[in-house]
Design a protein around this motif. Sequence first.
Motif, PDB file in Angstrom:
ATOM      1  N   ARG A   1      -3.624   8.772  -5.135  1.00  0.00           N
ATOM      2  CA  ARG A   1      -3.570   8.020  -3.738  1.00  0.00           C
ATOM      3  C   ARG A   1      -4.789   7.578  -2.682  1.00  0.00           C
ATOM      4  O   ARG A   1      -4.520   6.289  -2.091  1.00  0.00           O
ATOM      5  N   LYS A   2      -5.984   7.523  -3.352  1.00  0.00           N
ATOM      6  CA  LYS A   2      -7.029   5.735  -3.073  1.00  0.00           C
ATOM      7  C   LYS A   2      -6.326   5.015  -3.889  1.00  0.00           C
ATOM      8  O   LYS A   2      -6.410   3.954  -2.798  1.00  0.00           O
TER       9      LYS A   2
ATOM     10  N   TRP B   1       3.888   2.895  -8.641  1.00  0.00           N
ATOM     11  CA  TRP B   1       3.147   4.554  -9.845  1.00  0.00           C
ATOM     12  C   TRP B   1       2.663   5.080  -9.480  1.00  0.00           C
ATOM     13  O   TRP B   1       1.808   5.619  -9.813  1.00  0.00           O
ATOM     14  N   ALA B   2       1.493   4.693  -8.000  1.00  0.00           N
ATOM     15  CA  ALA B   2       0.693   5.821  -7.580  1.00  0.00           C
ATOM     16  C   ALA B   2       1.321   6.186  -6.855  1.00  0.00           C
ATOM     17  O   ALA B   2       0.802   8.028  -7.173  1.00  0.00           O
ATOM     18  N   VAL B   3       2.477   5.998  -6.028  1.00  0.00           N
ATOM     19  CA  VAL B   3       3.541   7.308  -5.643  1.00  0.00           C
ATOM     20  C   VAL B   3       3.765   8.085  -7.013  1.00  0.00           C
ATOM     21  O   VAL B   3       3.757   9.547  -6.046  1.00  0.00           O
TER      22      VAL B   3
ATOM     23  N   LEU C   1     -10.940  -1.558 -11.412  1.00  0.00           N
ATOM     24  CA  LEU C   1     -11.427   0.117 -12.094  1.00  0.00           C
ATOM     25  C   LEU C   1     -10.819   1.272 -12.231  1.00  0.00           C
ATOM     26  O   LEU C   1     -11.173   2.018 -12.575  1.00  0.00           O
ATOM     27  N   GLN C   2     -10.226   1.145 -11.055  1.00  0.00           N
ATOM     28  CA  GLN C   2      -9.482   2.342 -10.644  1.00  0.00           C
ATOM     29  C   GLN C   2      -9.102   2.914 -11.489  1.00  0.00           C
ATOM     30  O   GLN C   2      -8.324   3.236 -11.671  1.00  0.00           O
TER      31      GLN C   2
ATOM     32  N   ALA D   1      -2.427  -0.901  -1.471  1.00  0.00           N
ATOM     33  CA  ALA D   1      -1.674  -1.700  -0.297  1.00  0.00           C
ATOM     34  C   ALA D   1      -2.857  -2.910   0.525  1.00  0.00           C
ATOM     35  O   ALA D   1      -2.146  -3.735   1.198  1.00  0.00           O
ATOM     36  N   ASP D   2      -3.355  -2.419   0.435  1.00  0.00           N
ATOM     37  CA  ASP D   2      -5.051  -3.659   1.419  1.00  0.00           C
ATOM     38  C   ASP D   2      -5.179  -5.223  -0.214  1.00  0.00           C
ATOM     39  O   ASP D   2      -5.220  -6.029   1.012  1.00  0.00           O
ATOM     40  N   LEU D   3      -5.473  -4.924  -1.211  1.00  0.00           N
ATOM     41  CA  LEU D   3      -5.165  -5.555  -1.636  1.00  0.00           C
ATOM     42  C   LEU D   3      -3.788  -6.615  -1.712  1.00  0.00           C
ATOM     43  O   LEU D   3      -3.527  -7.774  -1.636  1.00  0.00           O
ATOM     44  N   LEU D   4      -2.325  -6.008  -1.469  1.00  0.00           N
ATOM     45  CA  LEU D   4      -1.861  -6.567  -1.371  1.00  0.00           C
ATOM     46  C   LEU D   4      -1.601  -7.465  -0.308  1.00  0.00           C
ATOM     47  O   LEU D   4      -1.339  -8.727  -0.193  1.00  0.00           O
ATOM     48  N   ASP D   5      -2.013  -7.372   0.740  1.00  0.00           N
ATOM     49  CA  ASP D   5      -2.322  -7.750   2.242  1.00  0.00           C
ATOM     50  C   ASP D   5      -2.690  -9.074   1.592  1.00  0.00           C
ATOM     51  O   ASP D   5      -2.938 -10.189   2.441  1.00  0.00           O
TER      52      ASP D   5
END
Length: 196
Positions: free
Chosen positions: A26-27, A168-170, A115-116, A33-37
């Motif tokens: 989730r993190k 993939w995160a979803v 890193l994540q 999403a922030d990186l996409l923006d």
Amino acid sequence: MAAADTPSARTLRRHDLCSRGIRLARKMRSDVADLLDIYVERQGLDASVSVAAVEGVPAAAAEHWSEQTGTQRLLDNLAAYRAFRALLAQMLEEQREQLGDADAALGRALAAVLLQVSAFAYHLEELLELESRGPPGDDGDGPPAPPRLSLFEQKLRGLGVLRELAQWAVRSVRDLRQLARPSPGPSSAPGMAEGQ
């Protein structure tokens, strides 16, 4: 030490690892999403642009998802995150070559997501070990390097990688929720390959 090998201890450990994995995914989804923006803005792309599938990245959408075993779900996730690790490292290198330190915010965001992704891949390996199936060997650093792309093609590939990573995160959250569910009987708790 013998208590750590009991089915109930394994079940608790699996549930704990799945819960932590769900939080990590989730993190990661939020950060992607922030990186996409940031990526769309800094690369001068239109957020609605259609991007073809990225070579070397398994699609998050799975046919017959409900028929997959828990182990197969973990293996699919691990293969995907290993591919993402290599692709994000390549994106980070390309970004540094193109912009140097001129866009430090994008570089930091890419490095943080990389890193994540690495941490999540390690987490999946832990789950596979718990399931008495060690993770498959890492065949190098992921997908083969694509042919040299133009700057615009690199930007589009990067956008495709980030979008698929978000998907993939979803999927990972959904897969880990499925794994965290109690097994129907004590005989299937250790392997989880049956009945999932």
